[in-house]
Design an enzyme around this catalytic site. Structure first.
Site: not given
Ligand SMILES: Cc1cc2nc3c(=O)[nH]c(=O)nc-3n(C[C@H](O)[C@H](O)[C@H](O)COP(=O)(O)OP(=O)(O)OC[C@H]3O[C@@H](n4cnc5c(N)ncnc54)[C@H](O)[C@@H]3O)c2cc1C
Length: 299
Positions: A208
């Site tokens: 998280h």
């Molecule tokens: C193994 C795991 C299990 C999880 N299980 C849960 C759960 O059961 N319940 C829950 O609520 N949360 C869970 N989480 C947490 C949740 O998935 C994250 O908090 C959430 O996805 C964060 O969203 P975000 O948009 O901030 O980042 P992300 O979802 O990580 O999105 C970031 C995006 O940016 C892209 N990116 C990165 N670098 C670049 C770049 N240079 N150029 C263009 N694009 C780029 C990546 O490919 C990705 O698609 C889990 C996380 C993990 C890793």
């Protein structure tokens, strides 16, 4: 940070031209906990023998989408509870846990509990290792570095041990499964030292990670984006992801992250004069509680 938006000293060290000096990469937060296993004397667990090794289980899943293979990690229940009630004015729990019945064993009936403290005060950092975008960043989570988090984490992790004394769990002989934690010997009753040992050797992130582009007013030296998700001092740039959360919600964070995305699309539409969905009305008590939490964190 690679684009020049981040802590000035760090960018200078790496020779990255500065665009805006902001605390990008500070305020890193996460939930941290240890999965704890308990043995039981009843055949209630999902084990390898009665699930993945059974062709009938596979057939059951393929034909009816039912049976043990429909279970996500065997999670039977998830909940939130009052640990030490860190922020009394909040009116909602400060700790979470999940109970699950699947663990990849042969024959041994187990259940697991994943507890965690929901409002950590420890803060970590994300920094660049170098200027190459392909180099993984340096992530220093600083788990449980504050006394508060250590104490709260001990208390949170004791809860599942106390639960073994309940009528339901004592009826199936729930007892700590020592063989899975050889580095930490269970002393017979749960102690702070034992929990610290478990957290040190067997603890892990709950994935998280958030907070490194904190939302806040420009007067806040740690704030990176304003309430409309715009990066302070940089025109035409927003951050829309989990990093803008000033502090971790107690629950899993995917739902608030999706909400941030939904809200961002409305904010952008508003900027272009397009119609948007009306904001849901937040009950006054909830916003008052939010204010109370912000004050507590700032202090
Ligand atoms: C193994 C795991 C299990 C999880 N299980 C849960 C759960 O059961 N319940 C829950 O609520 N949360 C869970 N989480 C947490 C949740 O998935 C994250 O908090 C959430 O996805 C964060 O969203 P975000 O948009 O901030 O980042 P992300 O979802 O990580 O999105 C970031 C995006 O940016 C892209 N990116 C990165 N670098 C670049 C770049 N240079 N150029 C263009 N694009 C780029 C990546 O490919 C990705 O698609 C889990 C996380 C993990 C890793």
């Amino acid at each position: 940070m690679l684009s020049g938006i981040g802590p000035v000293n760090h960018l200078q060290q790496l020779g990255i031209p500065l665009v805006q000096n902001l605390s990008v990469g500070n305020n890193l937060q996460d939930h941290y906990g240890t999965t704890i296993l308990f043995k039981i004397n009843a055949s209630l667990s999902i084990t390898l023998e009665n699930s993945f090794y059974q062709p009938s289980t596979l057939c059951q899943y393929l034909q009816n989408q039912s049976g043990p293979l429909t279970s996500q990690q065997g999670i039977e229940s998830e909940g939130f509870y009052f640990n030490n009630y860190t922020f009394p004015a909040l009116g909602y729990p400060d700790s979470g846990l999940a109970y699950g019945s699947y663990w990849p064993t042969n024959g041994t009936n187990l259940y697991y509990v994943m507890p965690y403290f929901g409002h950590p005060t420890s803060r970590g950092t994300v920094r660049l290792a170098d200027k190459n975008p392909m180099t993984p960043p340096l992530i220093d989570p600083q788990y449980l570095v504050t006394n508060n988090d250590l104490e709260q984490s001990c208390s949170t992790h004791k809860f599942p041990f106390f639960m073994t004394n309940t009528k339901a769990l004592s009826a199936i002989g729930a007892e700590y499964a020592q063989s899975y934690t050889p580095k930490c010997v269970y002393p017979g009753s749960v102690t702070d030292n034992f929990i610290v040992c478990l957290n040190s050797y067997y603890g892990s992130s709950l994935n998280h990670l958030s907070g490194t582009c904190k939302m806040g007013p420009s007067s806040d030296p740690e704030a990176v984006v304003d309430p409309r998700l715009r990066v302070h001092g940089v025109k035409g740039l927003r951050v829309v992801d989990a990093s803008i959360m000033p502090f971790l919600p107690v629950a899993n964070i995917i739902q608030p992250t999706i909400m941030i995305g939904e809200r961002a699309s409305d904010l952008i539409k508003e900027d272009y004069g397009a119609p948007t969905n009306p904001l849901p009305q937040i009950p006054i008590s909830a916003s008052a509680n939010y204010k109370s939490l912000s004050n507590t964190i700032t202090l």
